[in-house]
Scaffold this active site. Structure first.
Site, PDB file in Angstrom:
ATOM      1  N   HIS A  60       0.850  -1.198   0.000  1.00  0.00           N
ATOM      2  CA  HIS A  60       0.000   0.000   0.000  1.00  0.00           C
ATOM      3  C   HIS A  60       0.880   1.241   0.000  1.00  0.00           C
ATOM      4  O   HIS A  60       2.105   1.151   0.147  1.00  0.00           O
ATOM      5  CB  HIS A  60      -0.974  -0.004   1.174  1.00  0.00           C
ATOM      6  CG  HIS A  60      -0.328   0.044   2.524  1.00  0.00           C
ATOM      7  ND1 HIS A  60       0.484  -0.949   3.022  1.00  0.00           N
ATOM      8  CD2 HIS A  60      -0.404   0.987   3.527  1.00  0.00           C
ATOM      9  CE1 HIS A  60       0.889  -0.639   4.245  1.00  0.00           C
ATOM     10  NE2 HIS A  60       0.371   0.536   4.562  1.00  0.00           N
ATOM     11  N   ASP A  64       5.862   4.256   5.098  1.00  0.00           N
ATOM     12  CA  ASP A  64       6.747   3.258   5.705  1.00  0.00           C
ATOM     13  C   ASP A  64       6.761   1.945   4.929  1.00  0.00           C
ATOM     14  O   ASP A  64       7.422   0.996   5.343  1.00  0.00           O
ATOM     15  CB  ASP A  64       6.380   3.021   7.172  1.00  0.00           C
ATOM     16  CG  ASP A  64       4.935   2.605   7.383  1.00  0.00           C
ATOM     17  OD1 ASP A  64       4.091   2.946   6.550  1.00  0.00           O
ATOM     18  OD2 ASP A  64       4.646   1.952   8.414  1.00  0.00           O
TER      19      ASP A  64
END
Length: 306
Positions: A60, A64
């Site tokens: 996604h 991070d």
């Protein structure tokens, strides 16, 4: 089949922890799964031959999990890469990466292909004669997929004592390993099952990060060998899991138990906790075979199941 953890912590990088990224070595492939900030440094630190990476899977578009991607793509250019590179990720990843390449005048000198994902149902992303990769629809704050990597059944193993007993010519070994019977000079047929042993059971690896506890994925995960499942929170902070789109270590253990997984690998830890054994202990309340990921840790799946 081997997994190298480059980073497995949530949110921002620290001097001693890294955000999510890992490399799966399977059937002569080197797959990169997510690419958080600092991934290419960790690839070097862990002595991964990252020039062999041809497929990158991004779960996604939270930073991070992909802020290291444009840097890695640019480094491949500086290293005069020639092999094509395939990036699989949510719709928008092509725009996010190519805009940076455009503004920095850093277009690649190798073929770069983006495979943008929108489906909320499992779909096959890659397949050859030895391995397949498919999406695992997850539920997070934005569109997110996990990935299921599956080995295909290999060739049968020769029973050398039986082959020698029947004086089978070596030119027929390949056919026998592929499942064929053997015909002797006098016309006698020796059935394949008398000349071979079953192949090793194929292994599978499911990557599930980031997501809430999502039991409707259980049919797809049934009997998976290794399940990597995020465990951002402990039960003391369980009330934070659903609003942030994450899971607890106990919920990860519950998913592994219900999926009948052989092993559970925990990861994506919140950095508020000082000790990874806290996550393992909570998951073990639901499921016995718990492993904890950590930066630089390597899991040799073949050794673990042998």
């Amino acid at each position: 089949m081997k997994l190298t953890i480059l980073g497995c912590y949530a949110a921002t990088p620290r001097t001693f922890t890294n955000p999510t990224s890992q490399v799966l070595q399977i059937k002569n492939h080197l797959f990169l799964i997510d690419c958080g900030e600092g991934t290419q440094v960790e690839l070097r630190r862990n002595k991964v031959k990252f020039s062999k990476i041809k497929h990158i899977f991004i779960s996604h578009l939270h930073g991070d999990h992909f802020f290291g991607l444009v840097g890695l793509i640019s480094t491949f250019r500086l290293l005069n890469r020639e092999n094509e590179l395939h990036v699989y990720g949510p719709k928008g990843i092509k725009q996010a990466i190519t805009l940076q390449l455009k503004l920095s005048n850093s277009w690649t000198n190798y073929p770069l292909y983006f495979h943008e994902l929108e489906s909320k149902e499992p779909q096959v992303l890659f397949e050859d004669e030895k391995v397949s990769v498919e999406t695992i629809p997850l539920k997070h704050r934005i569109y997110t997929n996990g990935f299921l990597f599956k080995e295909k059944s290999g060739e049968r193993k020769l029973n050398m004592s039986a082959c020698l007993k029947h004086e089978i010519d070596v030119v027929y070994y390949r056919k026998i390993k592929a499942g064929g019977d053997a015909r002797l000079d006098d016309g006698t047929i020796i059935p394949n099952e008398k000349l071979t042993f079953d192949p090793d059971p194929p292994l599978s690896y499911a990557f599930c990060s980031d997501t809430i506890y999502k039991p409707d994925n259980l049919p797809q995960l049934k009997d998976v060998t290794f399940l990597y499942h995020e465990s951002t929170f402990l039960e003391a902070h369980a009330k934070l899991a659903l609003p942030t789109g994450h899971s607890t270590a106990r919920e990860a253990g519950l998913m592994a138990k219900q999926a009948n997984a052989a092993y559970l690998i925990l990861g994506h830890y919140s950095t508020r906790y000082p000790d990874l054994t806290l996550f393992a202990n909570e998951a073990k309340a639901e499921f016995e075979n718990v492993l904890t990921a950590d930066d630089g840790k390597v899991f040799d799946f073949d050794e673990l199941v042998s």
